[in-house]
Design a protein around this motif. Structure first.
Motif, PDB file in Angstrom:
ATOM      1  N   ALA A  92       0.748  -1.225  -0.219  1.00 46.51           N
ATOM      2  CA  ALA A  92       0.117   0.002   0.161  1.00 46.51           C
ATOM      3  C   ALA A  92       0.838   1.349  -0.050  1.00 46.51           C
ATOM      4  CB  ALA A  92      -0.884   0.117   1.233  1.00 46.51           C
ATOM      5  N   THR A  93       1.978   1.282   0.794  1.00 53.41           N
ATOM      6  CA  THR A  93       2.721   2.524   0.904  1.00 53.41           C
ATOM      7  C   THR A  93       3.854   2.570  -0.469  1.00 53.41           C
ATOM      8  OG1 THR A  93       3.033   1.936   3.350  1.00 53.41           O
ATOM      9  CG2 THR A  93       4.741   3.308   2.270  1.00 53.41           C
ATOM     10  N   GLU A  94       3.835   1.487  -0.992  1.00 54.02           N
ATOM     11  CA  GLU A  94       4.731   1.481  -2.313  1.00 54.02           C
ATOM     12  C   GLU A  94       3.767   2.159  -3.416  1.00 54.02           C
ATOM     13  OE1 GLU A  94       7.339  -1.702  -4.938  1.00 54.02           O
ATOM     14  OE2 GLU A  94       5.590  -2.281  -3.916  1.00 54.02           O
ATOM     15  N   VAL A  95       2.565   1.763  -3.406  1.00 58.19           N
ATOM     16  CA  VAL A  95       1.431   2.456  -4.447  1.00 58.19           C
ATOM     17  C   VAL A  95       1.283   3.966  -4.027  1.00 58.19           C
ATOM     18  CG1 VAL A  95      -0.760   2.263  -5.262  1.00 58.19           C
ATOM     19  CG2 VAL A  95       0.572   0.287  -4.967  1.00 58.19           C
ATOM     20  N   TYR A  96       1.341   4.256  -2.929  1.00 58.25           N
ATOM     21  CA  TYR A  96       1.053   5.547  -2.446  1.00 58.25           C
ATOM     22  C   TYR A  96       1.962   6.585  -2.854  1.00 58.25           C
ATOM     23  CZ  TYR A  96      -0.313   9.417   0.647  1.00 58.25           C
ATOM     24  OH  TYR A  96      -0.590  11.062   1.041  1.00 58.25           O
ATOM     25  N   MET A  97       3.326   5.790  -2.637  1.00 60.99           N
ATOM     26  CA  MET A  97       4.300   6.514  -3.065  1.00 60.99           C
ATOM     27  C   MET A  97       4.698   7.220  -4.714  1.00 60.99           C
ATOM     28  SD  MET A  97       8.360   5.215  -2.444  1.00 60.99           S
ATOM     29  CE  MET A  97       9.675   6.014  -2.338  1.00 60.99           C
ATOM     30  N   LEU A  98       4.025   6.276  -5.600  1.00 63.48           N
ATOM     31  CA  LEU A  98       3.884   6.432  -6.986  1.00 63.48           C
ATOM     32  C   LEU A  98       3.290   8.018  -7.161  1.00 63.48           C
ATOM     33  CD1 LEU A  98       2.937   3.277  -8.270  1.00 63.48           C
ATOM     34  CD2 LEU A  98       5.089   4.331  -8.399  1.00 63.48           C
ATOM     35  N   THR A  99       2.407   8.491  -6.109  1.00 59.79           N
ATOM     36  CA  THR A  99       1.684   9.541  -6.507  1.00 59.79           C
ATOM     37  C   THR A  99       2.056  10.463  -5.331  1.00 59.79           C
ATOM     38  OG1 THR A  99      -0.221   9.031  -4.940  1.00 59.79           O
ATOM     39  CG2 THR A  99      -0.320   8.333  -7.454  1.00 59.79           C
ATOM     40  N   ASP A 100       3.113  10.454  -4.716  1.00 58.81           N
ATOM     41  CA  ASP A 100       3.573  11.452  -3.501  1.00 58.81           C
ATOM     42  C   ASP A 100       4.626  12.296  -4.278  1.00 58.81           C
ATOM     43  OD1 ASP A 100       4.325  13.058  -1.576  1.00 58.81           O
ATOM     44  OD2 ASP A 100       5.281  11.052  -0.427  1.00 58.81           O
ATOM     45  N   TYR A 101       4.287  13.440  -4.323  1.00 59.45           N
ATOM     46  CA  TYR A 101       5.041  14.700  -4.715  1.00 59.45           C
ATOM     47  C   TYR A 101       5.452  15.697  -3.735  1.00 59.45           C
ATOM     48  CZ  TYR A 101       3.652  13.027  -9.116  1.00 59.45           C
ATOM     49  OH  TYR A 101       3.441  12.037 -10.339  1.00 59.45           O
ATOM     50  N   SER A 102       5.378  15.289  -2.272  1.00 60.22           N
ATOM     51  CA  SER A 102       6.159  16.122  -1.341  1.00 60.22           C
ATOM     52  C   SER A 102       7.323  15.927  -1.367  1.00 60.22           C
ATOM     53  CB  SER A 102       5.353  15.403  -0.037  1.00 60.22           C
ATOM     54  OG  SER A 102       5.554  14.201   0.212  1.00 60.22           O
ATOM     55  N   VAL A 103       7.712  16.816  -0.420  1.00 58.41           N
ATOM     56  CA  VAL A 103       9.391  16.818  -0.391  1.00 58.41           C
ATOM     57  C   VAL A 103       9.896  15.520   0.365  1.00 58.41           C
ATOM     58  CG1 VAL A 103      11.428  18.258   0.857  1.00 58.41           C
ATOM     59  CG2 VAL A 103       9.308  19.330  -0.231  1.00 58.41           C
ATOM     60  N   ASP A 104      10.892  14.989  -0.179  1.00 57.44           N
ATOM     61  CA  ASP A 104      11.392  13.793   0.352  1.00 57.44           C
ATOM     62  C   ASP A 104      10.569  12.707   0.715  1.00 57.44           C
ATOM     63  OD1 ASP A 104      13.997  14.726   0.260  1.00 57.44           O
ATOM     64  OD2 ASP A 104      13.903  15.847   2.178  1.00 57.44           O
ATOM     65  N   PHE A 105       9.336  12.479  -0.045  1.00 58.28           N
ATOM     66  CA  PHE A 105       8.385  11.627   0.274  1.00 58.28           C
ATOM     67  C   PHE A 105       7.628  11.820   1.742  1.00 58.28           C
ATOM     68  CE2 PHE A 105      10.936   9.772  -3.110  1.00 58.28           C
ATOM     69  CZ  PHE A 105      10.119   9.826  -4.143  1.00 58.28           C
ATOM     70  N   GLU A 106       7.881  13.012   2.230  1.00 60.70           N
ATOM     71  CA  GLU A 106       7.010  13.028   3.714  1.00 60.70           C
ATOM     72  C   GLU A 106       5.892  12.432   3.629  1.00 60.70           C
ATOM     73  OE1 GLU A 106       8.734  13.658   6.412  1.00 60.70           O
ATOM     74  OE2 GLU A 106      10.310  13.683   5.360  1.00 60.70           O
ATOM     75  N   ASP A 107       4.815  12.802   2.718  1.00 57.97           N
ATOM     76  CA  ASP A 107       3.465  12.145   3.013  1.00 57.97           C
ATOM     77  C   ASP A 107       3.233  10.829   2.878  1.00 57.97           C
ATOM     78  OD1 ASP A 107       2.615  14.851   3.027  1.00 57.97           O
ATOM     79  OD2 ASP A 107       1.999  14.938   0.889  1.00 57.97           O
ATOM     80  N   THR A 108       4.311  10.130   2.136  1.00 62.15           N
ATOM     81  CA  THR A 108       4.548   8.370   2.042  1.00 62.15           C
ATOM     82  C   THR A 108       5.022   8.065   3.441  1.00 62.15           C
ATOM     83  OG1 THR A 108       5.014   8.617  -0.331  1.00 62.15           O
ATOM     84  CG2 THR A 108       5.660   6.864   1.034  1.00 62.15           C
ATOM     85  N   TRP A 109       5.793   8.654   4.008  1.00 62.37           N
ATOM     86  CA  TRP A 109       6.160   8.183   5.512  1.00 62.37           C
ATOM     87  C   TRP A 109       5.098   8.337   6.446  1.00 62.37           C
ATOM     88  CZ3 TRP A 109       9.302   5.880   2.642  1.00 62.37           C
ATOM     89  CH2 TRP A 109       9.905   6.477   1.761  1.00 62.37           C
ATOM     90  N   ASP A 110       4.453   9.624   6.375  1.00 64.58           N
ATOM     91  CA  ASP A 110       3.183   9.818   7.259  1.00 64.58           C
ATOM     92  C   ASP A 110       2.105   8.528   6.962  1.00 64.58           C
ATOM     93  OD1 ASP A 110       4.337  11.860   8.539  1.00 64.58           O
ATOM     94  OD2 ASP A 110       3.134  13.565   6.930  1.00 64.58           O
ATOM     95  N   PHE A 111       1.747   8.460   5.756  1.00 71.13           N
ATOM     96  CA  PHE A 111       1.063   7.445   5.491  1.00 71.13           C
ATOM     97  C   PHE A 111       1.332   6.052   6.030  1.00 71.13           C
ATOM     98  CE2 PHE A 111      -0.261   3.768   2.453  1.00 71.13           C
ATOM     99  CZ  PHE A 111      -1.549   3.915   2.345  1.00 71.13           C
ATOM    100  N   MET A 112       2.671   5.638   5.826  1.00 71.90           N
ATOM    101  CA  MET A 112       3.008   4.435   6.373  1.00 71.90           C
ATOM    102  C   MET A 112       2.960   4.490   7.857  1.00 71.90           C
ATOM    103  SD  MET A 112       6.426   2.239   5.460  1.00 71.90           S
ATOM    104  CE  MET A 112       7.516   3.458   5.737  1.00 71.90           C
ATOM    105  N   LYS A 113       3.197   5.413   8.390  1.00 69.83           N
ATOM    106  CA  LYS A 113       3.287   5.422   9.847  1.00 69.83           C
ATOM    107  C   LYS A 113       1.641   5.182  10.486  1.00 69.83           C
ATOM    108  CE  LYS A 113       6.647   8.657  10.992  1.00 69.83           C
ATOM    109  NZ  LYS A 113       7.306  10.072  11.204  1.00 69.83           N
ATOM    110  N   ARG A 114       0.622   5.604   9.557  1.00 66.44           N
ATOM    111  CA  ARG A 114      -0.622   5.477   9.832  1.00 66.44           C
ATOM    112  C   ARG A 114      -1.155   4.049   9.822  1.00 66.44           C
ATOM    113  NH1 ARG A 114      -1.251  10.189   7.133  1.00 66.44           N
ATOM    114  NH2 ARG A 114      -2.171   9.009   5.123  1.00 66.44           N
ATOM    115  N   GLN A 115      -0.547   3.599   8.575  1.00 62.35           N
ATOM    116  CA  GLN A 115      -0.925   2.345   8.290  1.00 62.35           C
ATOM    117  C   GLN A 115      -0.370   1.071   9.338  1.00 62.35           C
ATOM    118  OE1 GLN A 115      -2.937   1.302   5.772  1.00 62.35           O
ATOM    119  NE2 GLN A 115      -3.115   3.519   5.830  1.00 62.35           N
TER     120      GLN A 115
END
Length: 128
Positions: A92-115
């Motif tokens: 799920a995080t890998e797929v989320y990362m595909l559409t993450d354009y935040s600096v240094d993938f910060e939104d991806t890491w936040d998503f993964m923390k929630r998951q």
């Protein structure tokens, strides 16, 4: 692999299990960051039926290594459920990362923390 060497060379002092899992998955996902422009095509190839067994095997090894890094020593049925749940979080995080354009993938890491928090909560409810 380079990822395993990175895990073994890092420090986990003061990290709880969830933080160690996050760190392990983040390190692995960062290995593919330079290839993000072509990663959707790679995922499409992995999704082909003839590649299913190698994809599942890869995900199983990744999940197992991450749990070992986190200090898991379970030998009961929870061994399987932990790895299965982490595999789901990773994909799920890998797929989320595909559409993450935040600096240094910060939104991806936040998503993964929630998951991972959700996974931890599910494990606690199931006595895992």
């Amino acid at each position: 692999s380079e990822w395993v060497a990175d895990l073994e060379g890092g420090t986990t002092t003061g990290m709880d299990t969830t933080e160690r899992l996050h760190h392990a998955c983040q390190l692995r996902l960062l290995k593919q960051a330079p290839y993000m422009s072509s990663w959707p095509q790679a995922l499409a190839l992995q999704a082909l039926p003839q590649n299913a067994s190698s994809l599942i095997a890869h995900l199983a090894v990744l999940s197992d290594r991450a749990w070992l890094f986190a200090g898991d020593t379970s030998t009961d049925a929870s061994w399987y459920s932990k790895r299965l749940m982490l595999g789901g979080v990773y994909v799920a995080t890998e797929v989320y990362m595909l559409t993450d354009y935040s600096v240094d993938f910060e939104d991806t890491w936040d998503f993964m923390k929630r998951q991972l928090r959700d996974m931890e909560g599910a494990g606690a409810r199931a006595n895992i």
